[in-house]
Design a protein around this motif. Structure first.
Motif, short mmCIF file in Angstrom:
data_model
loop_
_atom_site.label_atom_id
_atom_site.label_comp_id
_atom_site.label_asym_id
_atom_site.label_seq_id
_atom_site.Cartn_x
_atom_site.Cartn_y
_atom_site.Cartn_z
N ALA A 65 35.15 1.48 28.11
CA ALA A 65 36.22 1.95 27.24
C ALA A 65 35.63 2.30 25.89
O ALA A 65 35.14 1.42 25.17
N ILE A 66 35.65 3.57 25.54
CA ILE A 66 35.13 4.04 24.25
C ILE A 66 36.31 4.15 23.29
O ILE A 66 37.25 4.89 23.54
N VAL A 67 36.24 3.39 22.19
CA VAL A 67 37.38 3.28 21.28
C VAL A 67 37.01 3.88 19.92
O VAL A 67 36.09 3.42 19.25
N PHE A 68 37.76 4.91 19.52
CA PHE A 68 37.61 5.51 18.20
C PHE A 68 38.82 5.09 17.37
O PHE A 68 39.94 5.53 17.63
N SER A 69 38.61 4.22 16.36
CA SER A 69 39.76 3.73 15.60
C SER A 69 39.33 3.18 14.25
O SER A 69 38.16 2.81 14.04
N SER A 70 40.29 3.12 13.33
CA SER A 70 40.09 2.51 12.01
C SER A 70 40.88 1.21 11.92
O SER A 70 41.18 0.75 10.82
N GLU A 71 41.21 0.63 13.06
CA GLU A 71 42.18 -0.45 13.11
C GLU A 71 41.68 -1.78 12.56
O GLU A 71 42.46 -2.70 12.35
N GLY A 72 40.40 -1.92 12.30
CA GLY A 72 39.89 -3.14 11.67
C GLY A 72 39.91 -4.33 12.59
O GLY A 72 39.36 -4.31 13.69
N ARG A 73 40.59 -5.43 12.16
CA ARG A 73 40.55 -6.68 12.91
C ARG A 73 41.18 -6.55 14.30
O ARG A 73 40.81 -7.29 15.21
N SER A 74 42.12 -5.63 14.48
CA SER A 74 42.72 -5.45 15.80
C SER A 74 41.69 -5.01 16.83
O SER A 74 41.88 -5.21 18.03
N LEU A 75 40.60 -4.42 16.36
CA LEU A 75 39.57 -3.97 17.29
C LEU A 75 38.88 -5.15 17.97
O LEU A 75 38.44 -5.04 19.12
N GLY A 117 37.45 -6.80 32.53
CA GLY A 117 36.28 -6.34 33.26
C GLY A 117 35.70 -5.03 32.76
O GLY A 117 34.82 -4.46 33.41
N LEU A 118 36.18 -4.55 31.61
CA LEU A 118 35.64 -3.31 31.05
C LEU A 118 34.58 -3.62 30.00
O LEU A 118 34.63 -4.66 29.32
N GLU A 119 33.64 -2.71 29.85
CA GLU A 119 32.70 -2.79 28.74
C GLU A 119 33.30 -2.03 27.57
O GLU A 119 33.67 -0.86 27.70
N ALA A 120 33.43 -2.68 26.43
CA ALA A 120 34.06 -2.07 25.26
C ALA A 120 33.00 -1.46 24.35
O ALA A 120 32.09 -2.15 23.89
N ASP A 121 33.11 -0.19 24.10
CA ASP A 121 32.22 0.53 23.19
C ASP A 121 33.05 0.91 21.97
O ASP A 121 33.70 1.96 21.94
N ILE A 122 33.06 0.04 20.96
CA ILE A 122 33.90 0.23 19.78
C ILE A 122 33.16 1.10 18.76
O ILE A 122 32.03 0.80 18.38
N ARG A 123 33.82 2.16 18.34
CA ARG A 123 33.23 3.06 17.35
C ARG A 123 34.18 3.16 16.17
O ARG A 123 35.01 4.07 16.08
N PRO A 124 34.07 2.22 15.21
CA PRO A 124 35.00 2.18 14.07
C PRO A 124 34.82 3.40 13.16
O PRO A 124 33.71 3.85 12.92
N LEU A 125 35.95 3.90 12.68
CA LEU A 125 35.95 5.06 11.79
C LEU A 125 36.81 4.76 10.57
O LEU A 125 37.65 3.86 10.58
N GLN A 126 36.63 5.53 9.51
CA GLN A 126 37.46 5.41 8.33
C GLN A 126 38.76 6.19 8.53
O GLN A 126 38.79 7.18 9.24
N ILE A 176 47.62 -3.45 17.39
CA ILE A 176 47.43 -3.64 18.83
C ILE A 176 47.74 -5.08 19.23
O ILE A 176 47.32 -6.03 18.57
N HIS A 177 48.50 -5.24 20.32
CA HIS A 177 48.81 -6.56 20.88
C HIS A 177 48.22 -6.65 22.28
O HIS A 177 48.29 -5.69 23.06
N SER A 178 47.67 -7.78 22.62
CA SER A 178 46.97 -7.93 23.90
C SER A 178 47.88 -7.68 25.10
O SER A 178 47.43 -7.18 26.13
#
Length: 215
Positions: A15-25, A36-45, A115-117
């Motif tokens: 899962a490739i995530v493009f977000s500025s969400e901060g702690r929710s990430l 069971g997913l691999e999380a690829d977090i890509r934080p943005l402004q 984001i809520h789990s």
């Protein structure tokens, strides 16, 4: 018409995530890993322009795009006109223009911010299965268009068989249909191959094709 199989398990995907969400990430990453997913977090402004990646695969990737980013009008040209993999839009500001920008990228589901789990699995489930459903529809449409394009060869094959064997139209079509079923191909593909093979065996036809190509 084919029916897409329902997918309930997303293990092994990235899962490739493009977000500025901060702690929710952090919560998003933890939940993804539990599923069971691999999380690829890509934080943005906030308001940063987003460049979508190349090399995505429909079976291996899921992309989450933050609608509060400055979004491109389309995916990279290497993907053509279709969304390359299941895509989820992260929605914070519910402005029509931002929702429209996400829809233009072909998102199949939305996930509200913060984001809520408890809502992550539902968004994944909807995105992956809606993507699979649309993929089947696109394949069916392509197949129908291809068969329609080759229909002229069925007419030519029926006419040739009627002339060669003195058969009726229905009898000639029945023979061609049985032959295609024996070869496990559509009657359109069978007649397409048949007429091209006859064309290659016909010296007059080859000469005509050469003259046409020379022009």
């Amino acid at each position: 018409m084919k029916t897409a199989r329902i997918t309930q398990n997303f293990r092994g995907r990235t899962a490739i995530v493009f977000s500025s969400e901060g702690r929710s990430l952090d919560l998003l990453e933890q939940t993804m890993r539990r599923l069971g997913l691999e999380a690829d977090i890509r934080p943005l402004q906030m308001r940063q322009s987003l460049e979508l990646p190349d090399g995505l695969h429909r079976e291996h990737h899921i992309v989450l795009i933050d609608g509060d980013m400055t979004l491109p009008a389309a995916w990279p040209e290497s993907y053509g006109a279709e969304t390359p993999c299941p895509t989820i839009g992260l929605v914070g500001i519910e402005a029509p223009s931002r929702l429209k920008a996400l829809l233009q990228l072909g998102v199949q589901a939305f996930l509200s911010k913060p984001i809520h789990s408890g809502s992550i699995y539902s968004a994944l489930y909807l995105a992956v299965n809606e993507f699979n459903r649309m993929d089947v529809l696109h394949r069916d449409l392509h197949d129908l268009s291809d068969r329609r394009r080759k229909r002229i060869h069925v007419i030519r094959a029926v006419t040739a068989l009627m002339r060669q064997r003195g058969l009726s139209e229905d009898a000639a079509y029945s023979i061609l249909r049985k032959d295609s079923m024996r070869e496990r191909v559509s009657i359109e593909d069978h007649c397409f191959d048949l007429m091209h093979a006859q064309s290659d065996d016909d010296p007059n036809s080859r000469e005509t094709n050469k003259r046409g190509q020379a022009r």
